[in-house]
Design an enzyme around this catalytic site. Sequence first.
Site, PDB file in Angstrom:
ATOM      1  N   TYR A 150       0.824  -1.209   0.000  1.00 18.62           N
ATOM      2  CA  TYR A 150       0.000   0.000   0.000  1.00 18.62           C
ATOM      3  C   TYR A 150       0.864   1.268   0.000  1.00 18.62           C
ATOM      4  CZ  TYR A 150      -3.109   3.757   1.495  1.00 18.62           C
ATOM      5  OH  TYR A 150      -3.789   4.950   1.574  1.00 18.62           O
ATOM      6  N   ARG A 157       1.728   6.806  -6.812  1.00 17.09           N
ATOM      7  CA  ARG A 157       0.589   7.687  -7.093  1.00 17.09           C
ATOM      8  C   ARG A 157       0.936   9.146  -6.767  1.00 17.09           C
ATOM      9  NH1 ARG A 157      -5.041   6.738  -3.820  1.00 17.09           N
ATOM     10  NH2 ARG A 157      -3.550   6.844  -2.107  1.00 17.09           N
ATOM     11  N   TYR A 210      -0.497  13.021   6.426  1.00 14.04           N
ATOM     12  CA  TYR A 210      -0.095  11.990   7.375  1.00 14.04           C
ATOM     13  C   TYR A 210       1.422  12.044   7.542  1.00 14.04           C
ATOM     14  CZ  TYR A 210      -4.592   9.373   7.002  1.00 14.04           C
ATOM     15  OH  TYR A 210      -5.904   8.958   7.035  1.00 14.04           O
ATOM     16  N   ARG A 223     -11.210  13.766   1.828  1.00 13.11           N
ATOM     17  CA  ARG A 223     -12.190  12.963   2.579  1.00 13.11           C
ATOM     18  C   ARG A 223     -13.508  12.811   1.839  1.00 13.11           C
ATOM     19  NH1 ARG A 223      -9.187   9.985   5.832  1.00 13.11           N
ATOM     20  NH2 ARG A 223      -7.592  11.290   6.779  1.00 13.11           N
ATOM     21  N   GLU A 339     -14.019  -0.337   7.291  1.00 12.66           N
ATOM     22  CA  GLU A 339     -13.979   0.948   6.577  1.00 12.66           C
ATOM     23  C   GLU A 339     -15.260   1.084   5.755  1.00 12.66           C
ATOM     24  OE1 GLU A 339     -10.192   2.009   4.706  1.00 12.66           O
ATOM     25  OE2 GLU A 339     -11.270   2.561   2.889  1.00 12.66           O
TER      26      GLU A 339
HETATM   27  C1  3EB Z   1      -7.518   6.457   5.630  1.00 11.97           C
HETATM   28  O1  3EB Z   1      -8.325   7.266   6.085  1.00 11.97           O
HETATM   29  C2  3EB Z   1      -8.027   5.074   5.285  1.00 11.97           C
HETATM   30  O2  3EB Z   1      -5.257   5.496  -0.481  1.00 11.97           O
HETATM   31  O3  3EB Z   1      -6.851   6.177  -1.805  1.00 11.97           O
HETATM   32  C3  3EB Z   1      -9.177   5.724   2.583  1.00 11.97           C
HETATM   33  C4  3EB Z   1      -9.543   6.276   1.358  1.00 11.97           C
HETATM   34  C5  3EB Z   1      -7.923   5.169   2.729  1.00 11.97           C
HETATM   35  C6  3EB Z   1      -8.639   6.302   0.280  1.00 11.97           C
HETATM   36  C7  3EB Z   1      -6.434   5.814  -0.688  1.00 11.97           C
HETATM   37  C8  3EB Z   1      -7.029   5.189   1.651  1.00 11.97           C
HETATM   38  C9  3EB Z   1      -7.382   5.767   0.442  1.00 11.97           C
HETATM   39  O4  3EB Z   1      -6.316   6.729   5.475  1.00 11.97           O
HETATM   40  C10 3EB Z   1      -7.506   4.528   4.010  1.00 11.97           C
END
Ligand code: 3EB
Length: 352
Positions: A150, A157, A210, A223, A339
């Site tokens: 991941y 990306r 992050y 989001r 999720e």
């Molecule tokens: C998160 O909040 C959970 O890598 O495109 C959620 C939505 C998550 C999209 C992405 C990853 C992705 O980090 C994981």
Amino acid sequence: MTSEAITRPQEIEYHFGGAAAAPAAAQGCVFQVHYGSADFVDVSTSPARMGIAMQSDSCAVDLVENWYADSSAETTTGAILDGQMRYIELGDEILFFGELGRLADVEGSSFQSYKAILDTLHQKGFHTLVRSWNFIPQINHCPEGAIEIYQDFCKGRALAFDARGIDEFQLPAATGIGSYTTAITGYLIASKRADYLHVENPLQSPAYKYPPKFGPKSPSFARGTLHLESGHGRAQGTRFFLSGTASIRGAETMWPGDVRRQLTTLMENIRYLVSDENPHLAQQGLSMGLGDFDHFKVYFRHAKDFDIIRKLLLEDWQIAAEKLHFMNVDICRSDLLVELEGCINRAGPIAV
Ligand code: 3EB
């Protein structure tokens, strides 16, 4: 119930651009995603179809997602990357679908695929990224001396977005989730229109911020993405694409090992994100609730957690059973157990 009724696939609907506001008779299904046991791409059929392997040994999946567009929109199809990625152009919107990367070279192949998509969008004038889905096999696997699949995908990306000069405020709503696909696959929507707004959740760090402990390059997504249609002589529409949402506050996973509390935290994240407590929504004069969602996809790591997750969503969160679609897959952080993603589709505005 007849056995035919029992075995018929569940269906969900999405609408391109202003299609939700158009009369149903003036719409056509232009793309179908078959969530089930097989990977495939078939552009010889109408609508074009894509299959995504999401079925585990213990949890059956038979879900058809129909994408509708105004039938008046001129449709053009094409391919990039030697047919690895296809596209359907529908007036103001475009849809890409196909292979986004290979496990043999996750960062490099994901970079190449995203870069080719973003270059094509740029050339064709689709400057607004709307929504993407990324299905990643062995998502938590960490090859010898390397980073997790991941995190490697996120790096490729993110480098493609950087190379194209796309800043964090242009990132679309997304899902990045485990799968049983043979390659990294997915689909992505973009638009020529500017009336889309990417929304963040003050309860959560933007994913693109992050810290490095979660990977060398942060995940590239917002989001949620809101479409505020201000049609001329046409009914207004409000559409909201909810990204995959998990039990994360700030940048940290909450309640590792506790699926009930993870579900509570993530549902509170969603409730807050779409409500007018979120200043990003209040600014738009909007307030939405969990009851406004057309559907939710529920991704859960352990088959044994299915019963409790379903019960809590039905009873504590009052989500109608027919709106819930479950898939037993891994999730991008190994401590995340559940999720949800979803979509709101309203013909009129949802005012505060
Ligand atoms: C998160 O909040 C959970 O890598 O495109 C959620 C939505 C998550 C999209 C992405 C990853 C992705 O980090 C994981």
